[in-house]
Design a protein around this motif. Structure first.
Motif, PDB file in Angstrom:
ATOM      1  N   ARG A  45     -11.961  23.149  -6.647  1.00  0.00           N
ATOM      2  CA  ARG A  45     -10.689  22.422  -6.712  1.00  0.00           C
ATOM      3  C   ARG A  45     -10.603  21.405  -5.572  1.00  0.00           C
ATOM      4  N   LEU A  46     -11.030  21.808  -4.399  1.00  0.00           N
ATOM      5  CA  LEU A  46     -11.002  20.894  -3.269  1.00  0.00           C
ATOM      6  C   LEU A  46     -12.001  19.758  -3.440  1.00  0.00           C
ATOM      7  N   ASP A  47     -13.108  20.040  -4.094  1.00  0.00           N
ATOM      8  CA  ASP A  47     -14.081  18.985  -4.410  1.00  0.00           C
ATOM      9  C   ASP A  47     -13.409  17.860  -5.183  1.00  0.00           C
ATOM     10  N   PHE A  48     -12.683  18.238  -6.225  1.00  0.00           N
ATOM     11  CA  PHE A  48     -11.987  17.238  -7.048  1.00  0.00           C
ATOM     12  C   PHE A  48     -10.913  16.523  -6.233  1.00  0.00           C
ATOM     13  N   LEU A  49     -10.172  17.271  -5.434  1.00  0.00           N
ATOM     14  CA  LEU A  49      -9.100  16.686  -4.630  1.00  0.00           C
ATOM     15  C   LEU A  49      -9.649  15.661  -3.637  1.00  0.00           C
ATOM     16  N   LEU A  50     -10.799  15.946  -3.059  1.00  0.00           N
ATOM     17  CA  LEU A  50     -11.403  15.015  -2.098  1.00  0.00           C
ATOM     18  C   LEU A  50     -11.850  13.725  -2.765  1.00  0.00           C
ATOM     19  N   GLN A  51     -12.204  13.778  -4.041  1.00  0.00           N
ATOM     20  CA  GLN A  51     -12.521  12.556  -4.772  1.00  0.00           C
ATOM     21  C   GLN A  51     -11.287  11.653  -4.859  1.00  0.00           C
ATOM     22  N   GLU A  52     -10.128  12.278  -5.081  1.00  0.00           N
ATOM     23  CA  GLU A  52      -8.883  11.517  -5.144  1.00  0.00           C
ATOM     24  C   GLU A  52      -8.527  10.947  -3.777  1.00  0.00           C
ATOM     25  N   PHE A  53      -8.739  11.726  -2.733  1.00  0.00           N
ATOM     26  CA  PHE A  53      -8.538  11.223  -1.374  1.00  0.00           C
ATOM     27  C   PHE A  53      -9.355   9.950  -1.160  1.00  0.00           C
ATOM     28  N   ASN A  54     -10.607  10.026  -1.500  1.00  0.00           N
ATOM     29  CA  ASN A  54     -11.522   8.905  -1.259  1.00  0.00           C
ATOM     30  C   ASN A  54     -11.119   7.680  -2.064  1.00  0.00           C
ATOM     31  N   GLU A  58      -8.070   6.757  -2.971  1.00  0.00           N
ATOM     32  CA  GLU A  58      -6.905   6.123  -2.345  1.00  0.00           C
ATOM     33  C   GLU A  58      -7.294   5.410  -1.060  1.00  0.00           C
ATOM     34  N   ALA A  59      -8.196   6.015  -0.273  1.00  0.00           N
ATOM     35  CA  ALA A  59      -8.626   5.389   0.976  1.00  0.00           C
ATOM     36  C   ALA A  59      -9.388   4.089   0.694  1.00  0.00           C
ATOM     37  N   ASN A  60     -10.190   4.078  -0.358  1.00  0.00           N
ATOM     38  CA  ASN A  60     -10.920   2.860  -0.721  1.00  0.00           C
ATOM     39  C   ASN A  60      -9.958   1.756  -1.144  1.00  0.00           C
ATOM     40  N   HIS A 102      -1.624  14.334  -1.699  1.00  0.00           N
ATOM     41  CA  HIS A 102      -2.907  15.042  -1.694  1.00  0.00           C
ATOM     42  C   HIS A 102      -3.011  15.972  -0.482  1.00  0.00           C
ATOM     43  N   LEU A 103      -2.483  15.542   0.657  1.00  0.00           N
ATOM     44  CA  LEU A 103      -2.499  16.390   1.854  1.00  0.00           C
ATOM     45  C   LEU A 103      -1.688  17.665   1.635  1.00  0.00           C
ATOM     46  N   GLN A 104      -0.559  17.527   0.966  1.00  0.00           N
ATOM     47  CA  GLN A 104       0.258  18.709   0.651  1.00  0.00           C
ATOM     48  C   GLN A 104      -0.480  19.647  -0.294  1.00  0.00           C
ATOM     49  N   GLU A 105      -1.154  19.081  -1.292  1.00  0.00           N
ATOM     50  CA  GLU A 105      -1.910  19.907  -2.240  1.00  0.00           C
ATOM     51  C   GLU A 105      -3.090  20.580  -1.545  1.00  0.00           C
ATOM     52  N   LEU A 106      -3.698  19.888  -0.598  1.00  0.00           N
ATOM     53  CA  LEU A 106      -4.788  20.468   0.177  1.00  0.00           C
ATOM     54  C   LEU A 106      -4.317  21.709   0.922  1.00  0.00           C
ATOM     55  N   GLU A 107      -3.168  21.620   1.558  1.00  0.00           N
ATOM     56  CA  GLU A 107      -2.638  22.765   2.298  1.00  0.00           C
ATOM     57  C   GLU A 107      -2.259  23.905   1.348  1.00  0.00           C
ATOM     58  N   ARG A 108      -1.652  23.574   0.211  1.00  0.00           N
ATOM     59  CA  ARG A 108      -1.299  24.615  -0.765  1.00  0.00           C
ATOM     60  C   ARG A 108      -2.543  25.341  -1.254  1.00  0.00           C
ATOM     61  N   VAL A 118       0.830  -1.214   0.000  1.00  0.00           N
ATOM     62  CA  VAL A 118       0.000   0.000   0.000  1.00  0.00           C
ATOM     63  C   VAL A 118       0.862   1.261   0.000  1.00  0.00           C
ATOM     64  N   ALA A 119       2.148   1.096  -0.265  1.00  0.00           N
ATOM     65  CA  ALA A 119       3.057   2.249  -0.229  1.00  0.00           C
ATOM     66  C   ALA A 119       2.634   3.314  -1.236  1.00  0.00           C
ATOM     67  N   GLU A 120       2.198   2.884  -2.423  1.00  0.00           N
ATOM     68  CA  GLU A 120       1.809   3.843  -3.456  1.00  0.00           C
ATOM     69  C   GLU A 120       0.586   4.654  -3.027  1.00  0.00           C
ATOM     70  N   GLU A 121      -0.392   3.973  -2.426  1.00  0.00           N
ATOM     71  CA  GLU A 121      -1.595   4.665  -1.964  1.00  0.00           C
ATOM     72  C   GLU A 121      -1.262   5.654  -0.845  1.00  0.00           C
ATOM     73  N   LEU A 122      -0.384   5.245   0.055  1.00  0.00           N
ATOM     74  CA  LEU A 122      -0.001   6.125   1.161  1.00  0.00           C
ATOM     75  C   LEU A 122       0.790   7.324   0.655  1.00  0.00           C
ATOM     76  N   ASP A 123       1.652   7.102  -0.349  1.00  0.00           N
ATOM     77  CA  ASP A 123       2.405   8.232  -0.930  1.00  0.00           C
ATOM     78  C   ASP A 123       1.463   9.231  -1.592  1.00  0.00           C
ATOM     79  N   ARG A 124       0.449   8.704  -2.289  1.00  0.00           N
ATOM     80  CA  ARG A 124      -0.486   9.602  -2.958  1.00  0.00           C
ATOM     81  C   ARG A 124      -1.328  10.373  -1.942  1.00  0.00           C
TER      82      ARG A 124
END
Length: 283
Positions: free
Chosen positions: A237-246, A248-250, A220-226, A210-216
């Motif tokens: 923009r955050l709407d789209f970013l949260l889709q990517e978060f979800n 990776e978590a899935n 995403h957390l860094q992009e969220l803060e930026r 799961v290293a790849e998912e954790l890296d992503r």
């Protein structure tokens, strides 16, 4: 985002009050409540609001009343003469009838004529009125946005902590699978072939990696803060970013090789959903 603002001004003999009300919405929906004689200004107001706002259900209400001091009013001589003739005729038939007072005469339809408003001047003043109310609304929304950003950052910090805990658990999940394999072979009374065991463990490790998912997720957390730091209109923009978060978590949950890792993935999904709900309220 929610908010309320109002401003008023006087144009000639008219007192104008403009109100802006905002409630949460994923898209920009504008509603106008204008007096019938002022509806021609709706496109002008709509264009300005569309430039200033990106999200929310916005109601723009304009109230127009007669100003307390009406120096600009004039009397309609024709209407006044007609009223005088009517009153004379009434007195001829009804001598005891009371005469109209000055106040009653001034309130009689058509006797008092308001000065015509200059269209260009009216448009300019109306835009100034809108700008005043809009500035107040944007300030209110900015304060709310700062509070929402703080709440989002707090949850993002917790997600970052869960990501690091998941990194530590990932190797343990592979080792747990190794033990299960050895225990299964021992239960069958078979002597494990070390080379074959390592091959099987390598396949398991590849499937559970799961290293790849954790890296992503970290990315995403860094992009969220930026995005939050940059400010401006960030909601979509955050709407789209949260889709990517979800996403990776899935994936993390589906590849989890241990109960502990599954629970971490579930905690992440709960936090991501909480952030997503907050993001719906951001401009």
């Amino acid at each position: 985002m929610t908010g309320f603002a109002s401003a008023q001004t006087q144009i000639g003999a008219r007192l104008l009050r403009l109100e802006l009300r905002s409630v949460n919405g994923r898209f920009l929906d504008l509603y106008f409540r204008l007096p019938e004689d002022w509806r021609s200004f709706e496109p002008l107001l709509r264009e300005r609001l569309q430039k200033a706002l990106a999200r929310g259900k916005i109601e723009c209400r304009l109230e127009v009343q007669s100003a307390p001091v009406q120096a600009a009013l004039t009397l309609d001589a024709v209407a006044l003469q007609a009223l005088a003739l009517t009153q004379t005729e009434i007195h001829r038939h009804l001598p005891e009838a009371a005469s109209l007072t000055v106040g009653e005469i001034l309130r009689w339809p058509g006797v008092v004529r308001e000065a015509e408003l200059d269209p260009e001047e009216t448009q300019r003043r109306l835009l100034e009125l809108l700008e005043a109310a809009l500035a107040e609304l944007l300030a209110h929304r900015a304060r709310e946005g700062e509070a929402l950003a703080a709440a989002i950052r707090e949850r993002a910090k917790t997600i970052a902590e869960l990501v690091e805990r998941a990194r530590a658990l990932a190797p343990e999940a592979v080792e747990a699978q190794r033990r299960k394999l050895l225990e299964a072979l021992e239960a069958l009374g078979q002597t494990p072939d070390p080379q074959r065991v390592e091959q099987e463990v390598a396949l398991v490790a590849q499937r559970l990696d799961v290293a790849e998912e954790l890296d992503r997720l970290s990315s995403h957390l860094q992009e969220l803060e930026r995005t939050l730091t940059r400010g401006g209109s960030v909601g979509k923009r955050l709407d789209f970013l949260l889709q990517e978060f979800n996403r990776e978590a899935n994936t993390l949950a589906s590849k989890a090789g241990s109960l502990a890792l599954s629970r971490l993935a579930l905690e992440m999904k709960v936090l991501i959903e909480q952030i997503r709900e907050q993001v719906q309220n951001l401009e």
